[in-house]
Motif scaffolding. Structure first.
Motif, PDB file in Angstrom:
ATOM      1  N   PRO A 111       0.815  -1.227   0.000  1.00  0.00           N
ATOM      2  CA  PRO A 111       0.000   0.000   0.000  1.00  0.00           C
ATOM      3  C   PRO A 111       0.848   1.277   0.000  1.00  0.00           C
ATOM      4  O   PRO A 111       0.489   2.259  -0.644  1.00  0.00           O
ATOM      5  N   LYS A 112       1.987   1.268   0.739  1.00  0.00           N
ATOM      6  CA  LYS A 112       2.838   2.464   0.751  1.00  0.00           C
ATOM      7  C   LYS A 112       3.449   2.683  -0.622  1.00  0.00           C
ATOM      8  O   LYS A 112       3.516   3.828  -1.095  1.00  0.00           O
ATOM      9  N   LYS A 113       3.892   1.617  -1.277  1.00  0.00           N
ATOM     10  CA  LYS A 113       4.457   1.780  -2.623  1.00  0.00           C
ATOM     11  C   LYS A 113       3.431   2.415  -3.563  1.00  0.00           C
ATOM     12  O   LYS A 113       3.740   3.343  -4.310  1.00  0.00           O
ATOM     13  N   GLN A 114       2.208   1.914  -3.509  1.00  0.00           N
ATOM     14  CA  GLN A 114       1.167   2.433  -4.396  1.00  0.00           C
ATOM     15  C   GLN A 114       0.855   3.900  -4.078  1.00  0.00           C
ATOM     16  O   GLN A 114       0.762   4.737  -4.983  1.00  0.00           O
ATOM     17  N   TRP A 115       0.704   4.206  -2.801  1.00  0.00           N
ATOM     18  CA  TRP A 115       0.358   5.579  -2.423  1.00  0.00           C
ATOM     19  C   TRP A 115       1.477   6.533  -2.806  1.00  0.00           C
ATOM     20  O   TRP A 115       1.231   7.595  -3.384  1.00  0.00           O
ATOM     21  N   CYS A 116       2.716   6.171  -2.462  1.00  0.00           N
ATOM     22  CA  CYS A 116       3.845   7.063  -2.739  1.00  0.00           C
ATOM     23  C   CYS A 116       4.081   7.211  -4.242  1.00  0.00           C
ATOM     24  O   CYS A 116       4.467   8.291  -4.711  1.00  0.00           O
ATOM     25  N   CYS A 117       3.842   6.166  -5.005  1.00  0.00           N
ATOM     26  CA  CYS A 117       3.979   6.271  -6.458  1.00  0.00           C
ATOM     27  C   CYS A 117       2.945   7.251  -7.016  1.00  0.00           C
ATOM     28  O   CYS A 117       3.268   8.120  -7.823  1.00  0.00           O
ATOM     29  N   GLN A 118       1.691   7.116  -6.544  1.00  0.00           N
ATOM     30  CA  GLN A 118       0.610   7.977  -7.057  1.00  0.00           C
ATOM     31  C   GLN A 118       0.736   9.423  -6.593  1.00  0.00           C
ATOM     32  O   GLN A 118       0.418  10.349  -7.335  1.00  0.00           O
ATOM     33  N   HIS A 119       1.176   9.631  -5.346  1.00  0.00           N
ATOM     34  CA  HIS A 119       1.162  10.980  -4.777  1.00  0.00           C
ATOM     35  C   HIS A 119       2.518  11.682  -4.738  1.00  0.00           C
ATOM     36  O   HIS A 119       2.562  12.910  -4.679  1.00  0.00           O
ATOM     37  N   ALA A 120       3.605  10.917  -4.711  1.00  0.00           N
ATOM     38  CA  ALA A 120       4.923  11.551  -4.626  1.00  0.00           C
ATOM     39  C   ALA A 120       5.847  11.091  -5.747  1.00  0.00           C
ATOM     40  O   ALA A 120       7.010  11.497  -5.789  1.00  0.00           O
ATOM     41  N   GLN A 121       5.345  10.247  -6.616  1.00  0.00           N
ATOM     42  CA  GLN A 121       6.099   9.712  -7.755  1.00  0.00           C
ATOM     43  C   GLN A 121       7.408   9.040  -7.328  1.00  0.00           C
ATOM     44  O   GLN A 121       8.420   9.145  -8.003  1.00  0.00           O
ATOM     45  N   VAL A 122       7.377   8.351  -6.164  1.00  0.00           N
ATOM     46  CA  VAL A 122       8.504   7.518  -5.724  1.00  0.00           C
ATOM     47  C   VAL A 122       7.939   6.169  -5.315  1.00  0.00           C
ATOM     48  O   VAL A 122       6.773   6.053  -4.963  1.00  0.00           O
ATOM     49  N   GLY A 123       8.784   5.149  -5.401  1.00  0.00           N
ATOM     50  CA  GLY A 123       8.333   3.807  -5.040  1.00  0.00           C
ATOM     51  C   GLY A 123       7.528   3.151  -6.142  1.00  0.00           C
ATOM     52  O   GLY A 123       6.812   2.189  -5.888  1.00  0.00           O
ATOM     53  N   CYS A 124       7.665   3.628  -7.326  1.00  0.00           N
ATOM     54  CA  CYS A 124       6.915   3.062  -8.453  1.00  0.00           C
ATOM     55  C   CYS A 124       7.707   1.913  -9.072  1.00  0.00           C
ATOM     56  O   CYS A 124       8.942   1.919  -9.060  1.00  0.00           O
ATOM     57  N   PRO A 125       7.014   0.923  -9.635  1.00  0.00           N
ATOM     58  CA  PRO A 125       7.721  -0.160 -10.325  1.00  0.00           C
ATOM     59  C   PRO A 125       8.599   0.429 -11.435  1.00  0.00           C
ATOM     60  O   PRO A 125       8.230   1.406 -12.090  1.00  0.00           O
ATOM     61  N   GLY A 126       9.755  -0.162 -11.629  1.00  0.00           N
ATOM     62  CA  GLY A 126      10.654   0.300 -12.681  1.00  0.00           C
ATOM     63  C   GLY A 126      11.611   1.380 -12.202  1.00  0.00           C
ATOM     64  O   GLY A 126      12.446   1.836 -12.955  1.00  0.00           O
ATOM     65  N   GLN A 127      11.502   1.791 -10.956  1.00  0.00           N
ATOM     66  CA  GLN A 127      12.415   2.807 -10.444  1.00  0.00           C
ATOM     67  C   GLN A 127      13.732   2.162 -10.046  1.00  0.00           C
ATOM     68  O   GLN A 127      13.858   0.951  -9.975  1.00  0.00           O
ATOM     69  N   TYR A 128      14.677   2.991  -9.762  1.00  0.00           N
ATOM     70  CA  TYR A 128      16.029   2.532  -9.454  1.00  0.00           C
ATOM     71  C   TYR A 128      16.398   2.837  -8.013  1.00  0.00           C
ATOM     72  O   TYR A 128      15.903   3.796  -7.431  1.00  0.00           O
ATOM     73  N   ASP A 129      17.322   2.023  -7.500  1.00  0.00           N
ATOM     74  CA  ASP A 129      17.904   2.271  -6.176  1.00  0.00           C
ATOM     75  C   ASP A 129      19.129   3.138  -6.427  1.00  0.00           C
ATOM     76  O   ASP A 129      20.172   2.647  -6.873  1.00  0.00           O
ATOM     77  N   ALA A 144      19.469   5.009 -18.516  1.00  0.00           N
ATOM     78  CA  ALA A 144      18.124   5.135 -17.945  1.00  0.00           C
ATOM     79  C   ALA A 144      18.196   5.379 -16.431  1.00  0.00           C
ATOM     80  O   ALA A 144      17.458   6.212 -15.888  1.00  0.00           O
ATOM     81  N   LYS A 145      19.074   4.666 -15.732  1.00  0.00           N
ATOM     82  CA  LYS A 145      19.208   4.849 -14.282  1.00  0.00           C
ATOM     83  C   LYS A 145      19.753   6.235 -13.972  1.00  0.00           C
ATOM     84  O   LYS A 145      19.286   6.908 -13.048  1.00  0.00           O
ATOM     85  N   LYS A 146      20.741   6.689 -14.759  1.00  0.00           N
ATOM     86  CA  LYS A 146      21.286   8.034 -14.540  1.00  0.00           C
ATOM     87  C   LYS A 146      20.193   9.078 -14.701  1.00  0.00           C
ATOM     88  O   LYS A 146      20.056   9.999 -13.895  1.00  0.00           O
ATOM     89  N   GLN A 147      19.379   8.928 -15.750  1.00  0.00           N
ATOM     90  CA  GLN A 147      18.321   9.895 -16.012  1.00  0.00           C
ATOM     91  C   GLN A 147      17.287   9.879 -14.892  1.00  0.00           C
ATOM     92  O   GLN A 147      16.898  10.925 -14.378  1.00  0.00           O
ATOM     93  N   TRP A 148      16.881   8.685 -14.509  1.00  0.00           N
ATOM     94  CA  TRP A 148      15.841   8.570 -13.476  1.00  0.00           C
ATOM     95  C   TRP A 148      16.349   9.114 -12.135  1.00  0.00           C
ATOM     96  O   TRP A 148      15.664   9.884 -11.470  1.00  0.00           O
ATOM     97  N   CYS A 149      17.560   8.703 -11.727  1.00  0.00           N
ATOM     98  CA  CYS A 149      18.103   9.143 -10.442  1.00  0.00           C
ATOM     99  C   CYS A 149      18.378  10.646 -10.433  1.00  0.00           C
ATOM    100  O   CYS A 149      18.201  11.297  -9.402  1.00  0.00           O
ATOM    101  N   CYS A 150      18.790  11.185 -11.551  1.00  0.00           N
ATOM    102  CA  CYS A 150      19.025  12.636 -11.626  1.00  0.00           C
ATOM    103  C   CYS A 150      17.696  13.381 -11.471  1.00  0.00           C
ATOM    104  O   CYS A 150      17.602  14.335 -10.703  1.00  0.00           O
ATOM    105  N   GLU A 151      16.653  12.926 -12.160  1.00  0.00           N
ATOM    106  CA  GLU A 151      15.362  13.598 -12.112  1.00  0.00           C
ATOM    107  C   GLU A 151      14.668  13.474 -10.750  1.00  0.00           C
ATOM    108  O   GLU A 151      14.049  14.412 -10.285  1.00  0.00           O
ATOM    109  N   HIS A 152      14.760  12.285 -10.165  1.00  0.00           N
ATOM    110  CA  HIS A 152      13.974  12.019  -8.934  1.00  0.00           C
ATOM    111  C   HIS A 152      14.733  12.225  -7.624  1.00  0.00           C
ATOM    112  O   HIS A 152      14.127  12.512  -6.608  1.00  0.00           O
ATOM    113  N   GLU A 153      16.061  12.023  -7.641  1.00  0.00           N
ATOM    114  CA  GLU A 153      16.816  12.140  -6.393  1.00  0.00           C
ATOM    115  C   GLU A 153      17.991  13.087  -6.502  1.00  0.00           C
ATOM    116  O   GLU A 153      18.739  13.252  -5.547  1.00  0.00           O
TER     117      GLU A 153
END
Length: 158
Positions: A111-129, A144-153
């Motif tokens: 449930p936290k993954k789903q909520w955080c993905c929908q409301h904070a755009q983190v914890g979504c499937p396909g994301q990177y550590d 792809a990981k560089k782009q995602w991590c740069c944009e989100h973190e």
């Protein structure tokens, strides 16, 4: 006429004087009298043992990050009254998406993954550590990981 010589009278043989009998042994001296002994004191009264503290009906820390969606009405009422958690009008979000973000894949509930993905755009499937391999991100991460991590973190940005 001559008289025959007189003999001194014969004395009966003398007996040694008789000793008085030996007296019985003297008894040992009596110990001095002891004061009368006091009866033992009764035991001191002890305080009654404390009854065990009853376990609260709810643990207000369990599920708190999603209290508004996962707690029962009874738990919300009890936790609001006793722990000031889960009260109506609380503006607290059901999840803190920054807590445990580095280990969200293993550490977050579904449930936290789903909520955080929908409301904070983190914890979504396909994301990177983004913490994994960060020491060598420039050479070790995919584009792809560089782009995602740069944009989100803000990590791995060139």
């Amino acid at each position: 006429p001559t008289m025959p010589p007189t003999m001194p009278p014969t004395m009966p043989p003398t007996m040694p004087p008789t000793m008085p009998p030996t007296p019985p042994p003297t008894p040992p001296p009596k110990p001095p009298p002891q004061p009368p002994t006091q009866p033992p004191l009764p035991p001191m009264p002890t305080a009654a043992p404390m009854p065990p503290t009853p376990k609260p009906p709810f643990d207000c820390g369990v599920g708190y990050e999603a209290w508004s969606t996962v707690w029962t009405a009874a738990k919300k009422d009890w936790c609001c009254a006793h722990a000031r958690r889960g009260c109506p009008g609380d503006t607290q979000l059901p999840y803190d998406c920054s807590l445990g973000l580095k280990n969200w894949k293993q550490g977050w509930s579904e449930p936290k993954k789903q909520w955080c993905c929908q409301h904070a755009q983190v914890g979504c499937p396909g994301q990177y550590d983004c913490a994994a391999g960060f020491a060598n991100w420039a050479a070790g991460w995919s584009v792809a990981k560089k782009q995602w991590c740069c944009e989100h973190e803000g990590k791995g940005c060139a």
